[in-house]
Design a protein around this motif. Structure first.
Motif, PDB file in Angstrom:
ATOM      1  N   PHE A  32       9.821  31.926 -53.225  1.00 35.30           N
ATOM      2  CA  PHE A  32       9.042  32.881 -54.008  1.00 35.30           C
ATOM      3  C   PHE A  32       8.001  32.109 -54.818  1.00 35.30           C
ATOM      4  O   PHE A  32       8.305  31.024 -55.324  1.00 35.30           O
ATOM      5  N   LEU A  35       7.087  33.388 -49.930  1.00 35.06           N
ATOM      6  CA  LEU A  35       8.047  33.977 -48.982  1.00 35.06           C
ATOM      7  C   LEU A  35       7.532  33.917 -47.550  1.00 35.06           C
ATOM      8  O   LEU A  35       7.725  34.827 -46.753  1.00 35.06           O
ATOM      9  N   ARG A 148      12.962  39.854 -54.197  1.00 31.99           N
ATOM     10  CA  ARG A 148      13.261  38.430 -53.965  1.00 31.99           C
ATOM     11  C   ARG A 148      12.854  37.539 -55.141  1.00 31.99           C
ATOM     12  O   ARG A 148      12.951  36.326 -55.043  1.00 31.99           O
ATOM     13  N   ASP A 179       5.870  37.740 -44.311  1.00 29.09           N
ATOM     14  CA  ASP A 179       6.934  37.447 -45.263  1.00 29.09           C
ATOM     15  C   ASP A 179       8.264  37.264 -44.536  1.00 29.09           C
ATOM     16  O   ASP A 179       8.428  37.701 -43.387  1.00 29.09           O
ATOM     17  N   ASP A 181      10.959  38.804 -44.889  1.00 27.46           N
ATOM     18  CA  ASP A 181      11.615  40.075 -44.543  1.00 27.46           C
ATOM     19  C   ASP A 181      10.683  41.031 -43.808  1.00 27.46           C
ATOM     20  O   ASP A 181      10.940  42.224 -43.740  1.00 27.46           O
TER      21      ASP A 181
END
Length: 198
Positions: A32, A35, A148, A179, A181
């Protein structure tokens, strides 16, 4: 950390370290706020393009022969329209701006002045070129409630201000990446920071 040396990388020496620099970018930018889900092949291509740009600079930080950090810079005019247009729309001359691409440093080497030296090296390089009025960089904007976001996360704003940089209110560029995710790239808002090159 007095044994850490900084070196401006060019030519064959830069080519030799491209795979290490690529791995370093992937490692640092996974955290972070970036990411970043990076790939070795993409990173090496990115760095080769960067290295080929006229008047660019890549500074490596070395512990022995191991590259543990790197910082990049080049004239903003080499960057895509998503980064140059916001400046042109505000009345800046893009040709007078030198852009810092990134500073990446392995965690165990942080807090020992290497980040400061990265800024000093790139500013000295930009100053030596004799035609730039400003140095700038950008940082990704993430919401305060991002899922996150680590509880102990401390933004680098205070560090950047100590280097003489200030955010330009409302001057936002965009860069795209995937990213951790995400299953595809999305555009991320990037806040620009600026300093007069005096």
């Amino acid at each position: 950390m007095s044994e850490i040396r900084l070196e401006r990388l060019t030519g064959e020496r830069l080519q030799h370290y491209l795979p290490d620099l690529a791995r370093l970018r992937i490692e640092v930018f996974r955290d972070f706020p970036y990411l970043y889900e990076g790939s070795q092949a993409y990173e090496e291509r990115y760095l080769k393009t960067y290295a080929a740009a006229k008047d660019s600079v890549i500074v490596g930080a070395f512990d022995g022969e191991e590259v543990v950090g790197a910082a990049t810079g080049l004239p903003l005019a080499h960057e895509p329209e998503s980064l140059t247009r916001p400046f042109a729309e505000r009345g800046y001359e893009v040709e007078e701006i030198f852009y810092f691409g990134e500073s990446v440093l392995q965690k165990r080497y942080r807090g020992h002045g290497i980040g400061v030296r990265f800024f000093e090296e790139r500013e000295a390089h930009a100053r030596s070129l004799g035609r730039f009025r400003w140095t700038v960089f950008c940082g990704v904007i993430r919401p305060e409630d991002h899922p996150r976001r680590p509880k102990d996360y401390v933004p680098l704003d205070a560090f950047w201000r100590r280097r003489g940089y200030e955010p330009i209110p409302g001057l936002i560029g965009h860069l795209s990446w995937q990213d951790l995710d995400e299953d595809h790239e999305t555009a991320k808002p990037m806040q620009f920071w600026i300093k007069p090159l005096t």
